[in-house]
Design a protein around this motif. Sequence first.
Motif, PDB file in Angstrom:
ATOM      1  N   LEU A 179      54.437  37.435  32.694  1.00  0.00           N
ATOM      2  CA  LEU A 179      54.618  37.059  31.296  1.00  0.00           C
ATOM      3  C   LEU A 179      56.050  37.328  30.855  1.00  0.00           C
ATOM      4  O   LEU A 179      56.573  38.417  31.068  1.00  0.00           O
ATOM      5  CB  LEU A 179      53.643  37.869  30.429  1.00  0.00           C
ATOM      6  N   ALA A 180      56.681  36.335  30.249  1.00  0.00           N
ATOM      7  CA  ALA A 180      58.058  36.486  29.768  1.00  0.00           C
ATOM      8  C   ALA A 180      58.125  37.566  28.696  1.00  0.00           C
ATOM      9  O   ALA A 180      57.216  37.707  27.879  1.00  0.00           O
ATOM     10  CB  ALA A 180      58.572  35.161  29.206  1.00  0.00           C
ATOM     11  N   ALA A 181      59.201  38.317  28.686  1.00  0.00           N
ATOM     12  CA  ALA A 181      59.366  39.431  27.740  1.00  0.00           C
ATOM     13  C   ALA A 181      59.209  38.976  26.293  1.00  0.00           C
ATOM     14  O   ALA A 181      58.612  39.686  25.480  1.00  0.00           O
ATOM     15  CB  ALA A 181      60.721  40.095  27.947  1.00  0.00           C
ATOM     16  N   GLU A 182      59.718  37.800  25.966  1.00  0.00           N
ATOM     17  CA  GLU A 182      59.641  37.343  24.578  1.00  0.00           C
ATOM     18  C   GLU A 182      58.217  37.002  24.134  1.00  0.00           C
ATOM     19  O   GLU A 182      57.963  36.858  22.952  1.00  0.00           O
ATOM     20  CB  GLU A 182      60.588  36.175  24.299  1.00  0.00           C
ATOM     21  N   ARG A 183      57.290  36.869  25.073  1.00  0.00           N
ATOM     22  CA  ARG A 183      55.879  36.617  24.727  1.00  0.00           C
ATOM     23  C   ARG A 183      55.116  37.912  24.497  1.00  0.00           C
ATOM     24  O   ARG A 183      54.004  37.900  23.998  1.00  0.00           O
ATOM     25  CB  ARG A 183      55.182  35.851  25.854  1.00  0.00           C
ATOM     26  N   ARG A 184      55.699  39.036  24.872  1.00  0.00           N
ATOM     27  CA  ARG A 184      54.998  40.319  24.770  1.00  0.00           C
ATOM     28  C   ARG A 184      54.930  40.823  23.337  1.00  0.00           C
ATOM     29  O   ARG A 184      55.875  40.660  22.581  1.00  0.00           O
ATOM     30  CB  ARG A 184      55.678  41.371  25.638  1.00  0.00           C
ATOM     31  N   ARG A 185      53.813  41.460  23.034  1.00  0.00           N
ATOM     32  CA  ARG A 185      53.604  42.061  21.717  1.00  0.00           C
ATOM     33  C   ARG A 185      54.721  43.067  21.455  1.00  0.00           C
ATOM     34  O   ARG A 185      55.096  43.838  22.321  1.00  0.00           O
ATOM     35  CB  ARG A 185      52.261  42.771  21.698  1.00  0.00           C
ATOM     36  N   GLY A 186      55.261  43.030  20.231  1.00  0.00           N
ATOM     37  CA  GLY A 186      56.286  43.990  19.853  1.00  0.00           C
ATOM     38  C   GLY A 186      57.687  43.600  20.260  1.00  0.00           C
ATOM     39  O   GLY A 186      58.646  44.242  19.864  1.00  0.00           O
ATOM     40  N   HIS A 187      57.849  42.522  21.037  1.00  0.00           N
ATOM     41  CA  HIS A 187      59.189  42.122  21.478  1.00  0.00           C
ATOM     42  C   HIS A 187      60.075  41.777  20.296  1.00  0.00           C
ATOM     43  O   HIS A 187      61.198  42.238  20.209  1.00  0.00           O
ATOM     44  CB  HIS A 187      59.125  40.942  22.450  1.00  0.00           C
ATOM     45  N   ALA A 188      59.574  40.984  19.349  1.00  0.00           N
ATOM     46  CA  ALA A 188      60.391  40.561  18.195  1.00  0.00           C
ATOM     47  C   ALA A 188      60.776  41.769  17.352  1.00  0.00           C
ATOM     48  O   ALA A 188      61.909  41.869  16.885  1.00  0.00           O
ATOM     49  CB  ALA A 188      59.626  39.548  17.346  1.00  0.00           C
ATOM     50  N   ARG A 189      59.840  42.709  17.192  1.00  0.00           N
ATOM     51  CA  ARG A 189      60.142  43.909  16.412  1.00  0.00           C
ATOM     52  C   ARG A 189      61.232  44.718  17.107  1.00  0.00           C
ATOM     53  O   ARG A 189      62.160  45.195  16.490  1.00  0.00           O
ATOM     54  CB  ARG A 189      58.875  44.752  16.243  1.00  0.00           C
ATOM     55  N   HIS A 190      61.142  44.856  18.424  1.00  0.00           N
ATOM     56  CA  HIS A 190      62.138  45.614  19.184  1.00  0.00           C
ATOM     57  C   HIS A 190      63.510  44.954  19.096  1.00  0.00           C
ATOM     58  O   HIS A 190      64.506  45.620  18.879  1.00  0.00           O
ATOM     59  CB  HIS A 190      61.695  45.737  20.645  1.00  0.00           C
ATOM     60  N   VAL A 191      63.548  43.637  19.231  1.00  0.00           N
ATOM     61  CA  VAL A 191      64.819  42.909  19.173  1.00  0.00           C
ATOM     62  C   VAL A 191      65.430  43.024  17.783  1.00  0.00           C
ATOM     63  O   VAL A 191      66.614  43.304  17.635  1.00  0.00           O
ATOM     64  CB  VAL A 191      64.624  41.423  19.573  1.00  0.00           C
TER      65      VAL A 191
END
Length: 103
Positions: free
Chosen positions: A78-90
Motif C-alpha cells: 500500500l502506498a504511503a499516501e493511502r495510509r491512515r494518518g498520512h495527510a495529518r503527518h504531512v
Amino acid sequence: MRMSLDEQVRSSVAALLHATGESQTDLAAALGVSQAQVSRRQSGTAAWSLADCDAVAAHYGIDVLELLAGPTRASEALAAERRRGHARHVSTARAAAAGDGGV
C-alpha cells in the motif's frame, strides 16, 4: 496451520481497510456493491471472486498477487499516501517546517 486462500483474501482486505481507515461502506461504494455484500465476503458467508479481488487490488493501488499473498504483503504494498494518518503527518511536518522558516 496455513490459511486458505479465502482466509488470506479476507485478512488482506481487513488489513487494507484498517491501514487506510476506510470502512466496509467506503470499499463497497468503490466496488459498486452494497456494504452487506462486502460484509458477507468478509465474514466468509460469500467468497471474494477473482473479479472482486482484481477490483479490490485496483482500488488500493496494489497488484492482485499482493492481495492474494496475505495481509502483510498487501499492507506493505500500500502506498504511503493511502495510509491512515498520512495527510495529518504531512500537514504537521509542513506546519513545523513553516514555523521554522522552512518550506
